[in-house]
Design a protein around this motif. Structure first.
Motif, PDB file in Angstrom:
ATOM      1  N   GLY A 119       0.853  -1.035  -0.058  1.00  0.00           N
ATOM      2  CA  GLY A 119      -0.057  -0.073   0.259  1.00  0.00           C
ATOM      3  C   GLY A 119       1.054   0.874   0.068  1.00  0.00           C
ATOM      4  O   GLY A 119       0.764   2.187  -0.450  1.00  0.00           O
ATOM      5  N   GLN A 120       1.607   1.470   0.641  1.00  0.00           N
ATOM      6  CA  GLN A 120       3.128   2.015   0.696  1.00  0.00           C
ATOM      7  C   GLN A 120       3.317   2.323  -0.752  1.00  0.00           C
ATOM      8  O   GLN A 120       3.682   3.820  -0.983  1.00  0.00           O
ATOM      9  CB  GLN A 120       3.765   2.150   1.511  1.00  0.00           C
ATOM     10  CG  GLN A 120       4.397   3.231   2.003  1.00  0.00           C
ATOM     11  CD  GLN A 120       4.036   4.258   2.314  1.00  0.00           C
ATOM     12  OE1 GLN A 120       2.809   4.568   3.626  1.00  0.00           O
ATOM     13  NE2 GLN A 120       4.164   6.152   1.743  1.00  0.00           N
ATOM     14  N   ALA A 174       0.088  -3.760 -14.253  1.00  0.00           N
ATOM     15  CA  ALA A 174       1.861  -4.370 -14.630  1.00  0.00           C
ATOM     16  C   ALA A 174       3.056  -4.561 -13.084  1.00  0.00           C
ATOM     17  O   ALA A 174       2.737  -5.163 -12.651  1.00  0.00           O
ATOM     18  CB  ALA A 174       2.376  -3.741 -15.745  1.00  0.00           C
ATOM     19  N   ILE A 175       2.639  -3.229 -12.814  1.00  0.00           N
ATOM     20  CA  ILE A 175       3.325  -2.890 -11.532  1.00  0.00           C
ATOM     21  C   ILE A 175       2.886  -3.865 -10.295  1.00  0.00           C
ATOM     22  O   ILE A 175       3.615  -4.421  -9.784  1.00  0.00           O
ATOM     23  CB  ILE A 175       3.101  -1.728 -11.110  1.00  0.00           C
ATOM     24  CG1 ILE A 175       4.456  -0.628 -11.743  1.00  0.00           C
ATOM     25  CG2 ILE A 175       4.398  -1.525  -9.257  1.00  0.00           C
ATOM     26  CD1 ILE A 175       4.498   0.549 -11.837  1.00  0.00           C
ATOM     27  N   LEU A 176       1.795  -4.120 -10.067  1.00  0.00           N
ATOM     28  CA  LEU A 176       1.165  -4.766  -8.784  1.00  0.00           C
ATOM     29  C   LEU A 176       0.675  -6.679  -9.535  1.00  0.00           C
ATOM     30  O   LEU A 176       1.001  -7.065  -8.133  1.00  0.00           O
ATOM     31  CB  LEU A 176      -0.608  -4.334  -9.150  1.00  0.00           C
ATOM     32  CG  LEU A 176      -0.765  -3.217  -8.288  1.00  0.00           C
ATOM     33  CD1 LEU A 176      -2.356  -3.338  -8.080  1.00  0.00           C
ATOM     34  CD2 LEU A 176      -0.431  -3.270  -7.192  1.00  0.00           C
ATOM     35  N   ASP A 177       0.718  -6.367 -10.397  1.00  0.00           N
ATOM     36  CA  ASP A 177       1.385  -8.302 -10.995  1.00  0.00           C
ATOM     37  C   ASP A 177       2.747  -8.810 -10.192  1.00  0.00           C
ATOM     38  O   ASP A 177       3.074  -9.551 -10.257  1.00  0.00           O
ATOM     39  CB  ASP A 177       0.774  -8.013 -12.399  1.00  0.00           C
ATOM     40  CG  ASP A 177      -0.399  -8.420 -12.828  1.00  0.00           C
ATOM     41  OD1 ASP A 177      -1.494  -8.241 -11.882  1.00  0.00           O
ATOM     42  OD2 ASP A 177      -0.860  -7.874 -14.055  1.00  0.00           O
ATOM     43  N   GLU A 178       3.527  -7.636 -10.472  1.00  0.00           N
ATOM     44  CA  GLU A 178       4.781  -7.831 -10.374  1.00  0.00           C
ATOM     45  C   GLU A 178       5.472  -7.728  -8.771  1.00  0.00           C
ATOM     46  O   GLU A 178       6.030  -8.997  -7.924  1.00  0.00           O
ATOM     47  CB  GLU A 178       6.362  -6.529 -10.739  1.00  0.00           C
ATOM     48  CG  GLU A 178       6.989  -7.341 -10.550  1.00  0.00           C
ATOM     49  CD  GLU A 178       7.928  -5.800 -10.739  1.00  0.00           C
ATOM     50  OE1 GLU A 178       9.850  -6.070 -10.979  1.00  0.00           O
ATOM     51  OE2 GLU A 178       8.085  -5.151 -11.847  1.00  0.00           O
ATOM     52  N   PHE A 197      -9.478   3.737  -8.069  1.00  0.00           N
ATOM     53  CA  PHE A 197      -8.607   2.472  -9.004  1.00  0.00           C
ATOM     54  C   PHE A 197      -9.207   1.284  -8.409  1.00  0.00           C
ATOM     55  O   PHE A 197      -9.444   1.305  -6.997  1.00  0.00           O
ATOM     56  CB  PHE A 197      -7.529   2.606  -9.165  1.00  0.00           C
ATOM     57  CG  PHE A 197      -6.650   1.616  -9.545  1.00  0.00           C
ATOM     58  CD1 PHE A 197      -6.213   1.611 -11.197  1.00  0.00           C
ATOM     59  CD2 PHE A 197      -6.206   0.910  -9.007  1.00  0.00           C
ATOM     60  CE1 PHE A 197      -5.927   0.217 -11.555  1.00  0.00           C
ATOM     61  CE2 PHE A 197      -5.714  -0.729  -8.675  1.00  0.00           C
ATOM     62  CZ  PHE A 197      -5.442  -0.985 -10.466  1.00  0.00           C
ATOM     63  N   THR A 198      -9.742   0.047  -8.871  1.00  0.00           N
ATOM     64  CA  THR A 198     -10.288  -1.100  -7.807  1.00  0.00           C
ATOM     65  C   THR A 198      -9.001  -1.575  -8.836  1.00  0.00           C
ATOM     66  O   THR A 198      -8.947  -1.933 -10.129  1.00  0.00           O
ATOM     67  CB  THR A 198     -11.723  -0.671  -8.103  1.00  0.00           C
ATOM     68  OG1 THR A 198     -12.075  -1.502  -9.883  1.00  0.00           O
ATOM     69  CG2 THR A 198     -12.480  -0.296  -7.157  1.00  0.00           C
ATOM     70  N   ARG A 199      -8.229  -3.041  -7.677  1.00  0.00           N
ATOM     71  CA  ARG A 199      -8.442  -3.774  -8.894  1.00  0.00           C
ATOM     72  C   ARG A 199      -9.356  -5.766  -7.759  1.00  0.00           C
ATOM     73  O   ARG A 199      -8.021  -5.337  -6.597  1.00  0.00           O
ATOM     74  CB  ARG A 199      -7.195  -3.708  -8.736  1.00  0.00           C
ATOM     75  CG  ARG A 199      -5.784  -5.825  -9.339  1.00  0.00           C
ATOM     76  CD  ARG A 199      -4.751  -5.657  -8.491  1.00  0.00           C
ATOM     77  NE  ARG A 199      -4.148  -6.911  -8.919  1.00  0.00           N
ATOM     78  CZ  ARG A 199      -3.025  -7.074 -10.423  1.00  0.00           C
ATOM     79  NH1 ARG A 199      -3.707  -5.669 -10.863  1.00  0.00           N
ATOM     80  NH2 ARG A 199      -2.759  -8.127 -10.633  1.00  0.00           N
TER      81      ARG A 199
END
Length: 479
Positions: A71-72, A93-97, A121-123
């Motif tokens: 989160g930070q 892409a950053i979250l997947d990594e 933003f939601t994922r």
């Protein structure tokens, strides 16, 4: 119908006397291994439950820290220097990594919202209602099914939004591989403990089972048991050795019982047969005159001997059953022993017996029964006379001494002594050595009865020494 009978035809007395059936006994091997396994399984289950709970809580705490770090990082990437929130195009892409790096499951939800709670933003993609449910810290269902981690987006000390990451609590904190490893370790520890106690119980039960089988053979009358048990435990070795000694002792006692019964029967039958023959000879005038009178004298001697043997049996049985009373009088032991020896010597004046005394100068008092002490001393004097050596005149030594709060009355002779193989058995009932059987008649109860009388007065009768030069008995009495 009889009132004393119930509907099954049994009286209350019959129902009361009916014994419950004994429960079937289990072996030591089954008893200990089963209970040890149950206790071990329960203990390991408690430990495993606590360990799993601790692992799960630790894992959840680590996941919370990981979510806070993620989160930070998201908060740092979505804020602008002008105090606004901007979602970069490559955020997914950053979250997947990062999720792959942090080993986060796919059921993690991430939201980026402005200060008013509007989703930027939601994922994965969520509706407004789902967003409200995710952001609600107090859901209607009570305990939330997910864990919510909030990281504020700060710019110049002012909160411009927030990153929300929710993780379902029902999501396992450990995978199937970890569970299989844990279950394998649990099974190995449980089986190892069970197998260990099984081997120990088996090693313990084997000698006990053999001892029990040997005891069963002895109970059935077979005293020739061979108990071969190899064990390194001291207690089991002592048990086996003690049982071997007991079995050997029982075998000897059984042999002595048979021999004693035959000996007692023979000893009692012999004078009866002799008396019968002598009386019949006189009755049928086979002998007359002085010879008939001599036959009657012999018959009288045999009847007196038989009377003494029967009296010995009666005295022994009476004392063994506790029907003989022993007095507790204060006695002058020097005077008592002197009178006993004097009275005993009167009928043996013609037998050339030397008697010497070793008494202390001061008075010696004891507590006991004068009649019972007389029986003991007379029996010891008679034994000394029977043990006289044929090549030397009989000499008896009577000594009284005090030591360790007790009084010792020693009766020593210079006879042929007692065979070394017979010394351990001379106080056993009906025991008579082969040499004594050939020389004198008797039942072998004299020393047995004398020891019982000594112990009844708080004393003891012991064989002090014996050898080719003579034998010494010691009568110990309380001072």
């Amino acid at each position: 119908m009889d009132r004393g009978m119930n509907h099954l035809g049994k009286t209350p007395r019959q129902r009361k006397d009916k014994k419950p059936r004994n429960r079937r006994a289990t072996s030591i091997l089954t008893y200990w291994t089963l209970r040890y396994f149950l206790i071990l399984f329960a203990a390991l289950a408690i430990i495993a439950g606590g360990a799993l709970y601790g692992i799960r809580e630790t894992a959840m705490e680590n996941r919370s820290r990981t979510a806070a770090m993620l989160g930070q990082e998201v908060a740092d990437r979505v804020k602008n220097s002008d105090g606004t929130v901007h979602i970069p195009d490559n955020l997914n892409a950053i979250l997947d990594e990062r999720m792959g790096l942090f080993n986060m499951n796919l059921d993690v939800c991430l939201l980026v919202a402005d200060p008013a709670g509007n989703a930027l933003f939601t994922r994965p993609q969520m509706t407004e209602q789902q967003v409200e449910e995710k952001l609600d810290p107090n859901p209607r269902s009570g305990e939330p099914e997910y864990q919510l981690v909030r990281t504020p987006i700060m710019e110049n000390g002012e909160e411009i939004g927030g990153v929300y990451i929710s993780q379902f609590r029902k999501t396992p904190a450990y995978g199937s591989h970890e569970l299989l490893v844990f279950a394998g370790l649990f099974s190995v520890i449980a089986l190892s403990g069970w197998f260990t106690i099984y081997l120990l119980s088996r090693k313990l039960s084997r000698p006990i089972r053999r001892v029990a089988e040997s005891a069963r053979q002895i109970r059935n009358g077979n005293y020739d048991v061979e108990l071969e048990v190899k064990t390194g435990e001291r207690e089991l070795l002592e048990l086996v050795d003690s049982f071997r000694g007991m079995a050997g002792r029982l075998r000897q006692l059984e042999e002595w019982r048979e021999l004693s019964l035959a000996g007692v029967t023979h000893e009692l039958k012999t004078p009866v047969t002799s008396i019968k023959g002598l009386v019949m000879a006189v009755r049928d005038d086979v002998v007359i005159g002085e010879e008939a009178k001599e036959f009657l004298d012999i018959a009288l001697q045999e009847s007196n001997r038989m009377e003494r043997m029967v009296a010995d049996l009666l005295d022994y049985n009476a004392f063994s059953s506790g029907n003989v009373e022993v007095r507790r009088d204060r006695l002058d032991l020097k005077l008592l022993v002197s009178e006993i020896v004097y009275q005993w010597k009167l009928p043996h004046e013609c037998d050339s017996i030397e008697i010497d005394y070793a008494f202390p100068d001061e008075m010696v008092y004891t507590t006991g029964d004068a009649l019972r002490i007389q029986q003991i001393v007379v029996n010891l004097l008679n034994n000394g006379m029977q043990a006289a050596h044929p090549d030397r005149p009989l000499r008896l030594h009577i000594a009284i001494s005090e030591s360790d709060g007790r009084i010792d009355v020693e009766v020593a002779d210079n006879g042929a002594g007692i065979e070394e193989s017979d010394r351990d058995y001379i106080f056993d009932r009906f025991f008579r050595s082969e040499k004594k059987k050939r020389q004198t008649r008797g039942l072998g109860l004299g020393l047995t009865y004398s020891r019982l009388l000594a112990r009844a007065q708080g004393g003891e009768l012991q064989l002090r020494s014996s050898g080719p030069s003579g034998t010494t008995f010691s009568l110990q009495l309380p001072m």
